[in-house]
Design an enzyme around this catalytic site. Structure first.
Site, PDB file in Angstrom:
ATOM      1  N   MET A   1      32.251  22.853  34.171  1.00 37.30           N
ATOM      2  CA  MET A   1      32.298  21.501  33.663  1.00 37.30           C
ATOM      3  C   MET A   1      32.978  20.618  34.711  1.00 37.30           C
ATOM      4  SD  MET A   1      34.158  20.045  30.250  1.00 37.30           S
ATOM      5  CE  MET A   1      35.765  20.708  30.611  1.00 37.30           C
ATOM      6  N   PRO A   2      32.212  19.798  35.448  1.00 35.99           N
ATOM      7  CA  PRO A   2      32.828  18.923  36.435  1.00 35.99           C
ATOM      8  C   PRO A   2      33.573  17.756  35.773  1.00 35.99           C
ATOM      9  CG  PRO A   2      30.420  18.924  36.641  1.00 35.99           C
ATOM     10  CD  PRO A   2      30.777  19.783  35.490  1.00 35.99           C
ATOM     11  N   PHE A   3      34.694  17.417  36.373  1.00 36.93           N
ATOM     12  CA  PHE A   3      35.491  16.272  35.938  1.00 36.93           C
ATOM     13  C   PHE A   3      35.775  15.435  37.172  1.00 36.93           C
ATOM     14  CE2 PHE A   3      39.542  14.140  35.510  1.00 36.93           C
ATOM     15  CZ  PHE A   3      39.441  13.515  34.284  1.00 36.93           C
TER      16      PHE A   3
END
Length: 68
Positions: A1-3
């Protein structure tokens, strides 16, 4: 999950511009890293120019000293 956290000064950036930034960062994560868009989280933090400084002064003061 990229942030991804994007910090900008709070001065005239429109809702439409921020939406474009979010869309384009999401597209880049998908294209370059193969990340699914529904898992990409993009946060834009707007910082008051009195709270952002460089060259020894606040951004507010620095901009006042620049020619128009």
């Amino acid at each position: 999950m990229p942030f991804v956290n994007v910090r900008i000064t709070r001065d005239g950036v429109t809702r439409e511009q921020k939406a474009q930034v979010i869309a384009e960062i999401t597209e880049t994560l998908q294209r370059v890293l193969g990340k699914a868009p529904e898992y990409a989280h993009i946060v834009i933090e707007e910082i008051d120019t009195d709270n952002w400084g460089y060259a020894g002064v606040t951004t507010t003061e620095y901009r006042k000293s620049q020619p128009s």
